[in-house]
Design an enzyme around this catalytic site. Structure first.
Site, mmCIF file in Angstrom:
data_model
loop_
_atom_site.group_PDB
_atom_site.id
_atom_site.type_symbol
_atom_site.label_atom_id
_atom_site.label_comp_id
_atom_site.label_asym_id
_atom_site.label_seq_id
_atom_site.Cartn_x
_atom_site.Cartn_y
_atom_site.Cartn_z
ATOM 1 N N ASP A 264 0.831 -1.194 0.000
ATOM 2 C CA ASP A 264 0.000 0.000 0.000
ATOM 3 C C ASP A 264 0.875 1.257 0.000
ATOM 4 O O ASP A 264 2.057 1.208 0.330
ATOM 5 C CB ASP A 264 -0.902 -0.014 1.239
ATOM 6 C CG ASP A 264 -2.188 0.760 1.042
ATOM 7 O OD1 ASP A 264 -2.334 1.433 0.006
ATOM 8 O OD2 ASP A 264 -3.066 0.684 1.933
ATOM 9 N N ASP B 134 -8.701 3.731 -3.594
ATOM 10 C CA ASP B 134 -9.832 3.893 -2.675
ATOM 11 C C ASP B 134 -11.033 4.494 -3.390
ATOM 12 O O ASP B 134 -11.260 5.713 -3.370
ATOM 13 C CB ASP B 134 -9.423 4.778 -1.500
ATOM 14 C CG ASP B 134 -8.295 4.159 -0.681
ATOM 15 O OD1 ASP B 134 -8.053 2.952 -0.846
ATOM 16 O OD2 ASP B 134 -7.674 4.879 0.109
ATOM 17 N N GLU C 278 2.850 6.812 -2.580
ATOM 18 C CA GLU C 278 2.627 8.066 -3.312
ATOM 19 C C GLU C 278 3.019 9.288 -2.479
ATOM 20 O O GLU C 278 3.372 10.331 -3.025
ATOM 21 C CB GLU C 278 1.148 8.212 -3.706
ATOM 22 C CG GLU C 278 0.532 6.990 -4.348
ATOM 23 C CD GLU C 278 -0.134 6.091 -3.323
ATOM 24 O OE1 GLU C 278 -0.755 5.094 -3.746
ATOM 25 O OE2 GLU C 278 -0.050 6.376 -2.102
#
Length: 806
Positions: free
Chosen positions: A452, A518, A455
């Site tokens: 995950d 998401d 970024e």
């Protein structure tokens, strides 16, 4: 990024230099490159060369059908690193450079030309009073850079040019581009009338990119904005070529916006570097592009099955996990992977790779039981951030493995984990250290890793290898995912490594799988997700997934959840995951009952999930072979209608349906009612569920249908030999054994398909129609069940069956 004010003027605070005239032309000593000195005004006599800025352009070819162009104003300035490139002529074609009219040394007379040929692709530059670089495929023009197309912009402190990178990890959303760099270089490549542009990685807006500004700057911005987790500086067009901007940092694209006749791309600094990749069709572009930047690794067969997760921020322990797995088994829903999301580690300790013993006192025993008793594979969540409460923070800090600020302090933030630091993957020792932590999980029984984040990378830091902080913002994710993928591959072997990654840049396609971030738990969120996947698949990524039912929202509407199931199971990889509520199907049946909704048995969430999970398992002989195509040829498993039907003008704009491999068309349903419009290109199509045929041999056409929750528009293309096998409990079985071979041939002709599996079995099934007779045979004489379309099956004898069309 826009530098001009209309067509003629620049914006306030901007000074522009344009390449006006190719002045000196030459062929490289190797005979395989060309060089151009372009002046910023036309030279009438030698005195005009004083006080005159120039551009130096170098063009070469790393492989047949690909031309690289590098253009600089000042070559002494620091150049942003490009991507790792496989510079080899994989097609065995020739690369040659030539010149005409260079009688006066390298200067030549007006009209003199230099030309670089790479297979059918060529670049020609002509000496004259106007700048002109033209790319052709054979005699057909692909694109060009003409007039004021190559530019260098000098920005003042108050320049009226804004920049896209935002938030704590970039510059402020209202800042001038000057805050990023006082100098930008850009080039504009011409678009033809009606030419369409696609790609740029994961973009949640329309699949067709004309009219959009696209900034390559990875952000954790959800799925309802112009930001993306996987920004790729690559696009391709309907005119038969693709473009890769070879820059790891911030690349800004104006797609028929600043100049409606061009795609403009700009980068900070004095140099721009790009590759133009010839087709002529999208598949050929992707084959060449992925040969250049790398293709996906093989993914294990088990990864294609259904993944179930604990979801995010939910409370769970070993008993919860067991109840979820028991619930799936008790309802006859085949499960392949169970995923432990964030809270397998103790709060404030992410990431320390230590299971929270309050809830998982014997994790090795638990994972062993999941493997041996349940036949499951296990995935665990991680991120590259190290909270200061983690023992790894002190260890990483002491060894110099965490990113530091210019003042020598460790970079820290309270956003996400209190006082967290960031692993410096530019340090080889830090990578090895992190890999050992991953291998500890693997030794405990974990099979896959969800990587995950990646970024949120700061720009005000110092990297171990001295990398430019702005450049590292996008590039960090590749070092992160590569490190984890390598650790799994070293422990499990090639072909058995699998990530579930959110962020990516160019090169990330080599470490599958990626998921869509998401998304909202709505029909709009579902549609955004599909558009992003189509754009990512058009940018060299072969495998792609998403959160079935959507991520955000406390409890998705049961109708959204059930419609998303069909979409999710007819994707390359399929995962049930959400935010605050478990995504097990029986909860959605209970939600319907609470609202007074009574579903017929086949329309419940449990039944719908069982139906589509079994359907996907039965399609594994086809899906696994298509997945091998992503590994071997760079072709995505899920692909847009444009990729498969580039000459169909209607298909070029379709972004609410897709092709699952070359033969299966899927149109997800985005409505409660089940009403859906689906476009069928020219040919004959057979509905998988009903067996109904649509004869579109004269022309493609739109059809309307209404689907229950247990069906979806799912059409088989004519000319298909589709191998399936019903009744299997998992995605791991012998795909070519006891198979059903369905033949879709509406007219005389031949077709075939190849079936391979992980065990090494390899068989080809052939079909031929002659009049009303269809013959089906296997390459090695093995027996199978043959049928016409979705008709009744007939068992073969000695690997051959002859059927009569009714």
């Amino acid at each position: 990024m826009k530098f001009t004010n209309g067509y003629w003027l620049t914006r306030p605070g901007v000074e522009a230099l344009y390449a006006r005239s190719p002045y000196e032309l030459s062929v490289g000593d190797d005979g395989k490159s060309i060089d151009v000195l372009a002046t910023t005004q036309v030279i009438h006599d030698r005195a005009n060369t004083l006080n005159l800025p120039i551009f130096r352009i170098h063009a070469s070819s790393p492989a047949e059908g690909i031309i690289r162009v590098q253009a600089s104003h000042w070559k002494g300035s620091r150049v942003c690193p490009g991507f790792p490139i496989n510079e080899q002529d994989s097609d065995g074609g020739s690369v040659t450079a030539s010149a005409q009219g260079l009688g006066d040394g390298e200067i030549g007379e007006e009209g003199a030309t230099v030309r670089l040929d790479s297979g059918d692709l060529s670049l020609t530059v002509t000496k004259g009073d106007s700048f002109d670089m033209t790319f052709r495929c054979g005699e057909r023009e692909l694109t060009h850079a003409r007039g004021k197309s190559l530019a260098r912009f000098l920005l003042g402190p108050d320049a009226a040019v804004s920049t896209q990178p935002v938030g704590e990890f970039g510059v402020s959303p209202t800042a001038s581009a000057y805050d990023e760099s006082p100098v930008f270089t850009s080039i504009q490549l011409g678009l033809g009338v009606g030419e369409r542009v696609y790609g740029f990685g994961e973009r949640f807006g329309p699949y067709l990119k004309n009219g959009q500004t696209v900034d390559i700057w990875n952000e954790d911005g959800g799925t309802a904005s112009e930001q993306g987790y996987k920004d790729i500086p690559f696009y391709m067009t309907s005119n038969g070529y693709g473009v890769l901007v070879n820059n790891r940092g911030h690349v800004s694209f104006e797609v028929a916006t600043e100049n409606t006749e061009t795609v403009q791309f700009s980068v900070p600094g004095e140099t721009i570097d790009f590759y133009l990749i010839a087709g002529p069709h999208p598949k050929r572009i992707l084959e060449r592009y992925t040969a250049l930047v790398g293709r996906a690794a093989k993914v294990p067969a088990w990864s294609y099955g259904l993944w179930l997760t604990t979801s995010f921020t939910t409370k769970y322990d070993e008993q919860t996990v067991t109840s979820m797995i028991d619930g799936m088994a008790g309802r006859d829903i085949p499960l392949s992977v169970f995923h432990y999301d964030c809270y397998w580690m103790r709060e404030f300790h992410w990431t320390d790779f230590q299971w929270d013993k309050r809830f998982f006192p014997d994790i090795e025993g638990t994972l062993s039981r999941l493997h041996q008793d349940r036949g499951l594979h296990v995935c665990a969540w991680i991120n590259p951030y190290i909270g200061q409460e983690s023992a790894l923070f002190d260890e990483g800090a002491a060894k110099g493995y965490l990113v530091r600020k210019p003042n020598g302090n460790i970079w820290q933030t309270d956003l996400w984990q209190a006082g967290m630091g960031l692993v410096d993957f530019t340090n080889p020792q830090a990578r090895d250290w992190y890999k050992e932590k991953i291998k500890t999980l693997l030794n405990q029984g974990v099979d896959a890793i969800k990587t995950d984040f990646g970024e949120r990378i700061p720009s005000d830091v110092v990297w171990f290898d001295g990398s430019n902080p702005t450049t590292m913002h996008n590039w960090y994710t590749q070092l992160y995912n590569q490190t984890v993928f390598d650790a799994i591959e070293e422990a499990r072997g090639k072909g058995q490594a699998c990530l579930y990654a959110r962020s990516a840049t160019v090169g990330g396609q080599q470490q599958p799988v990626h998921w869509g971030g998401d998304c909202e738990s709505t029909f709009n969120g579902m549609a955004q997700t599909l558009r992003a996947g189509l754009s990512l698949a058009s940018s060299g990524f072969g495998f792609w997934s998403h959160d079935i039912g959507g991520f955000e929202g406390t409890h998705p509407d049961p109708a959204v959840y059930k419609r998303w199931i069909a979409f999710g199971l007819l994707s390359s990889h399929s995962r049930l995951h959400g935010s605050t509520v478990y995504r097990v199907p029986w909860l959605f049946d209970q939600e319907d009952e609470r609202r007074g909704v009574v579903n017929p048995p086949e329309q419940t969430a449990v039944s719908v999930l069982r139906e589509f999970t079994n359907m996907k398992i039965s399609l594994m002989p086809y899906l696994y072979q298509v997945g091998l195509g992503a590994h071997e040829e760079g072709l995505p498993v899920m692909r847009s209608m444009f990729i498969e039907f580039p000459d169909d003008l209607t298909a070029r704009d379709c972004d609410r349906q897709y092709m699952l491999g070359p033969s299966l068309l899927v149109a997800p349903v985005f409505s409660y009612s089940g009403d859906v419009d689906c476009y069928l290109p020219k040919g004959v199509w057979t509905n998988w569920f009903t067996g109904k045929q649509e004869d579109c041999r004269q022309a493609g056409r739109w059809i309307s249908e209404q689907d229950g929750f247990d069906t979806v528009p799912f059409w088989v293309r004519d000319g298909t030999v589709l191998v399936t096998r019903e009744g299997q409990a998992s995605t791991e079985y012998a795909y070519g054994t006891d198979a059903t071979v369905s033949v879709f041939l509406a007219q005389d002709g031949k077709a075939q398909t190849r079936v391979r599996d992980e065990a090494g079995d390899d068989v080809v099934f052939f079909a031929e129609r002659n009049g009303n007779q269809v013959t089906i045979a296997s390459s090695d004489g093995r027996d199978f069940t043959g049928c016409l379309g979705r008709g009744e099956g007939v068992r073969s004898q000695d690997g051959r069956v002859v059927l009569t069309v009714a």
